[in-house]
Design a protein around this motif. Sequence first.
Motif, mmCIF file in Angstrom:
data_model
loop_
_atom_site.group_PDB
_atom_site.id
_atom_site.type_symbol
_atom_site.label_atom_id
_atom_site.label_comp_id
_atom_site.label_asym_id
_atom_site.label_seq_id
_atom_site.Cartn_x
_atom_site.Cartn_y
_atom_site.Cartn_z
ATOM 1 N N GLY A 1 0.832 -1.205 0.000
ATOM 2 C CA GLY A 1 0.000 0.000 0.000
ATOM 3 C C GLY A 1 0.856 1.240 0.000
ATOM 4 N N THR A 2 0.226 2.366 -0.294
ATOM 5 C CA THR A 2 0.970 3.621 -0.330
ATOM 6 C C THR A 2 0.021 4.797 -0.162
ATOM 7 N N GLY A 3 0.590 5.949 0.119
ATOM 8 C CA GLY A 3 -0.182 7.181 0.231
ATOM 9 C C GLY A 3 0.758 8.346 0.437
ATOM 10 N N GLY A 4 0.368 9.494 -0.063
ATOM 11 C CA GLY A 4 1.192 10.687 0.058
ATOM 12 C C GLY A 4 0.613 11.681 1.043
ATOM 13 N N VAL A 5 1.458 12.545 1.561
ATOM 14 C CA VAL A 5 1.029 13.655 2.410
ATOM 15 C C VAL A 5 1.933 14.848 2.132
ATOM 16 N N ALA A 6 1.327 16.022 2.060
ATOM 17 C CA ALA A 6 2.072 17.274 1.975
ATOM 18 C C ALA A 6 1.540 18.190 3.063
ATOM 19 N N VAL A 7 2.418 18.717 3.893
ATOM 20 C CA VAL A 7 2.018 19.635 4.956
ATOM 21 C C VAL A 7 2.287 21.055 4.480
ATOM 22 N N VAL A 8 1.203 21.802 4.264
ATOM 23 C CA VAL A 8 1.304 23.160 3.714
ATOM 24 C C VAL A 8 0.414 24.086 4.535
ATOM 25 N N ASP A 9 1.009 25.099 5.131
ATOM 26 C CA ASP A 9 0.252 26.100 5.892
ATOM 27 C C ASP A 9 -0.676 25.462 6.924
ATOM 28 N N GLY A 10 -0.188 24.448 7.614
ATOM 29 C CA GLY A 10 -0.964 23.813 8.663
ATOM 30 C C GLY A 10 -1.989 22.806 8.198
ATOM 31 N N VAL A 11 -2.021 22.533 6.900
ATOM 32 C CA VAL A 11 -2.969 21.560 6.339
ATOM 33 C C VAL A 11 -2.200 20.352 5.824
ATOM 34 N N ALA A 12 -2.644 19.164 6.238
ATOM 35 C CA ALA A 12 -2.066 17.920 5.727
ATOM 36 C C ALA A 12 -2.893 17.472 4.541
ATOM 37 N N ARG A 13 -2.328 17.591 3.350
ATOM 38 C CA ARG A 13 -3.017 17.176 2.129
ATOM 39 C C ARG A 13 -2.683 15.710 1.868
ATOM 40 N N LEU A 14 -3.687 14.859 2.020
ATOM 41 C CA LEU A 14 -3.489 13.422 1.860
ATOM 42 C C LEU A 14 -3.897 13.014 0.451
ATOM 43 N N VAL B 1 -1.521 3.139 6.690
ATOM 44 C CA VAL B 1 -0.905 4.223 5.914
ATOM 45 C C VAL B 1 -1.508 5.571 6.325
ATOM 46 N N LEU B 2 -2.814 5.597 6.522
ATOM 47 C CA LEU B 2 -3.475 6.823 6.971
ATOM 48 C C LEU B 2 -2.924 7.258 8.325
ATOM 49 N N GLY B 3 -2.835 6.309 9.260
ATOM 50 C CA GLY B 3 -2.336 6.643 10.581
ATOM 51 C C GLY B 3 -0.914 7.163 10.565
ATOM 52 N N GLY B 4 -0.073 6.564 9.728
ATOM 53 C CA GLY B 4 1.305 7.028 9.612
ATOM 54 C C GLY B 4 1.384 8.450 9.097
ATOM 55 N N ARG B 5 0.548 8.751 8.120
ATOM 56 C CA ARG B 5 0.563 10.109 7.568
ATOM 57 C C ARG B 5 0.006 11.130 8.553
ATOM 58 N N LEU B 6 -1.064 10.757 9.273
ATOM 59 C CA LEU B 6 -1.648 11.689 10.240
ATOM 60 C C LEU B 6 -0.692 11.960 11.403
ATOM 61 N N SER B 7 -0.023 10.907 11.867
ATOM 62 C CA SER B 7 0.947 11.080 12.947
ATOM 63 C C SER B 7 2.074 12.019 12.524
ATOM 64 N N TYR B 8 2.558 11.813 11.321
ATOM 65 C CA TYR B 8 3.605 12.694 10.781
ATOM 66 C C TYR B 8 3.092 14.130 10.693
ATOM 67 N N ALA B 9 1.869 14.299 10.199
ATOM 68 C CA ALA B 9 1.310 15.637 10.015
ATOM 69 C C ALA B 9 1.170 16.372 11.344
ATOM 70 N N VAL B 10 0.670 15.671 12.357
ATOM 71 C CA VAL B 10 0.513 16.296 13.675
ATOM 72 C C VAL B 10 1.880 16.690 14.232
#
Length: 262
Positions: free
Chosen positions: A182-195, A213-222
């Motif tokens: 599985g895979t997924g991207g995240v970009a953190v821009v101006d306080g918004v995590a774009r998944l 994958v969602l949890g990993g991205r959200l944890s990183y974003a926070v």
Amino acid sequence: MSLSVADVAAAGAAWVWMPDDAEVVADPEFTMLRLPDYVAFDLSVVSFTPARPLPRVVDAVVARARAFEVPALDWQVLLGDPPGLGAELAARGGRVKLELEILAADLSDGGPTLRPPTVDVALRWATDTTTARDGLAIEAAGFRGELPPAERIEAVAARNAETVPAGRGGLLVAYVDGEPVGTGGVAVVDGVARLSGGVVAQPWRGRGVYRAVLGGRLSYAVTHGATMALVKANPTTSGPILRKAGFTSFGPEPVYAVPLHA
């Protein structure tokens, strides 16, 4: 923080996907991209800010698109777009080719707690060529695209090696027993995590890999200061998972295919 429709619409409109190898047509009232061959579609409107009557500007966009000699223009109608845009596209033969919805989650208190997967998932950031190739291959299969050329894969890995430690995000890849699943991207821009690009290989669906994958991205974003997570999701596949995970749907954002030649 309580997310409002206006907050989510503004964050969604600011999210402009623009690969660095796309041809960009920039106009004060719209931005259009001619996408590289490995992407599953050819031509896309990625921003629309009309200053004149709506029908005139839609006609101008379609006329400009015809110069590319491709069969159709993909145009996503965003939450904050002018009322009646979908009707204007339909009047020009546009048909909805992809139903999407915009969902958001409040991360100001740390984000939702997700159920663990039913398999042992290892997560790796695509900061090397092998991991980047694994993630992009799953993404291509899931979204009916093609694997990018080798130089593009190397560029993705190099960019991730810079952006991930800097807190700006990147591509996350899930493995089970060494197999990419599985895979997924995240970009953190101006306080918004774009998944973006969340997808699981067909044999591994239903086992919680998407949640991992969602949890990993959200944890990183926070960790890196995001207070909102934003997703443009398929309402019948990832949408239900996201809603169970604490995301709220703020409305549809369908993608129209507008024919460019009779």
